[in-house]
Motif scaffolding. Structure first.
Motif, PDB file in Angstrom:
ATOM      1  N   ILE A  32     100.016 -26.446   4.252  1.00  0.00           N
ATOM      2  CA  ILE A  32      99.987 -26.222   5.792  1.00  0.00           C
ATOM      3  C   ILE A  32     101.821 -26.494   6.154  1.00  0.00           C
ATOM      4  CG2 ILE A  32      98.540 -27.457   7.617  1.00  0.00           C
ATOM      5  CD1 ILE A  32     100.464 -29.630   7.986  1.00  0.00           C
ATOM      6  N   THR A  37     102.647 -20.625   7.079  1.00  0.00           N
ATOM      7  CA  THR A  37     100.999 -20.581   7.080  1.00  0.00           C
ATOM      8  C   THR A  37     101.367 -21.336   8.184  1.00  0.00           C
ATOM      9  OG1 THR A  37     100.589 -20.579   4.593  1.00  0.00           O
ATOM     10  CG2 THR A  37      99.122 -22.597   6.149  1.00  0.00           C
ATOM     11  N   LEU A  41      99.318 -20.852  11.379  1.00  0.00           N
ATOM     12  CA  LEU A  41      97.877 -21.150  12.252  1.00  0.00           C
ATOM     13  C   LEU A  41      98.607 -21.437  14.107  1.00  0.00           C
ATOM     14  CD1 LEU A  41      97.957 -24.045   9.434  1.00  0.00           C
ATOM     15  CD2 LEU A  41      96.343 -22.288  10.435  1.00  0.00           C
ATOM     16  N   ARG A  69      98.723 -15.397   2.594  1.00  0.00           N
ATOM     17  CA  ARG A  69      98.173 -16.487   3.439  1.00  0.00           C
ATOM     18  C   ARG A  69      97.164 -16.220   4.177  1.00  0.00           C
ATOM     19  NH1 ARG A  69     101.102 -17.072   0.815  1.00  0.00           N
ATOM     20  NH2 ARG A  69     103.231 -17.993   0.859  1.00  0.00           N
ATOM     21  N   GLU A  72      94.147 -17.526   1.729  1.00  0.00           N
ATOM     22  CA  GLU A  72      94.276 -18.143   1.590  1.00  0.00           C
ATOM     23  C   GLU A  72      93.257 -19.364   2.553  1.00  0.00           C
ATOM     24  OE1 GLU A  72      98.206 -19.234   0.924  1.00  0.00           O
ATOM     25  OE2 GLU A  72      97.896 -17.873  -1.324  1.00  0.00           O
ATOM     26  N   LEU A  73      93.645 -19.127   4.045  1.00  0.00           N
ATOM     27  CA  LEU A  73      93.472 -19.597   5.118  1.00  0.00           C
ATOM     28  C   LEU A  73      91.784 -19.356   4.996  1.00  0.00           C
ATOM     29  CD1 LEU A  73      96.500 -19.459   7.699  1.00  0.00           C
ATOM     30  CD2 LEU A  73      95.779 -22.032   6.286  1.00  0.00           C
ATOM     31  N   GLU A  76      89.565 -21.571   2.492  1.00  0.00           N
ATOM     32  CA  GLU A  76      90.048 -23.017   2.459  1.00  0.00           C
ATOM     33  C   GLU A  76      88.987 -23.428   3.715  1.00  0.00           C
ATOM     34  OE1 GLU A  76      90.903 -25.252   1.557  1.00  0.00           O
ATOM     35  OE2 GLU A  76      92.468 -24.335   0.123  1.00  0.00           O
ATOM     36  N   ILE A  78      89.629 -22.208   7.046  1.00  0.00           N
ATOM     37  CA  ILE A  78      90.457 -23.040   8.550  1.00  0.00           C
ATOM     38  C   ILE A  78      90.393 -21.570   9.355  1.00  0.00           C
ATOM     39  CG2 ILE A  78      92.836 -22.981   9.030  1.00  0.00           C
ATOM     40  CD1 ILE A  78      92.957 -25.377   6.338  1.00  0.00           C
ATOM     41  N   GLY A  99      89.809 -25.416  11.590  1.00  0.00           N
ATOM     42  CA  GLY A  99      91.744 -24.763  11.890  1.00  0.00           C
ATOM     43  C   GLY A  99      92.134 -25.044  13.191  1.00  0.00           C
TER      44      GLY A  99
END
Length: 135
Positions: A32, A37, A41, A69, A72-73, A76, A78, A99
């Motif tokens: 985070i 990032t 979010l 980004r 990547e999220l 993961e 998220i 998330g």
């Protein structure tokens, strides 16, 4: 909270110098804390957004970095990427349950920042020049 050498909360072990400190915490903080990032979010906490909507909302981020980004999220788990069956094709991003579970953390960072981070004071700009310096 500062931990001495020894055991971290919930069974993680604190290591010396270059070894990982509380591995799960370090991984979460790394995730985070990457530039942009947390703002991505925060933007998605309001609901699903298209790429262009996010780019507009976060106007200082380049499309390349935003795309990185988001990937990547997504990796993961998220966020989730939905391709909408429209012409032209649109892509929408939304938070997963994983998330959404970051909401209290993002809210806490916002609350902390409002209490402890002063707004930058803008210096007056001389309207007769572009760079603010008198000629």
């Amino acid at each position: 909270m500062v931990f001495a050498y020894g055991k971290c909360p919930k069974g993680s072990y604190l290591m010396r110098h270059t070894e990982p400190i509380c591995v799960r915490y370090q991984q979460a903080a790394d995730l985070i804390s990457k530039r942009w990032t947390a703002l991505i979010l925060k933007a998605l906490m309001g609901g699903p957004m298209r790429f262009n909507e996010m780019a507009e909302c976060l106007d200082s981020i380049s499309d390349r970095v935003l795309s990185e980004r988001l990937k990547e999220l997504e990796h993961e788990q998220i966020i989730v990427r939905h391709v909408l069956p429209e012409t032209p094709v649109h892509v929408e991003y939304a938070l997963t349950a994983k998330g959404q579970s970051l909401s209290p953390i993002i809210d806490a960072i916002e609350t902390w920042s409002q209490t402890w981070i002063p707004l930058p004071v803008a210096e007056p700009i001389n309207a007769s020049t572009c760079d603010g310096h008198a000629e």
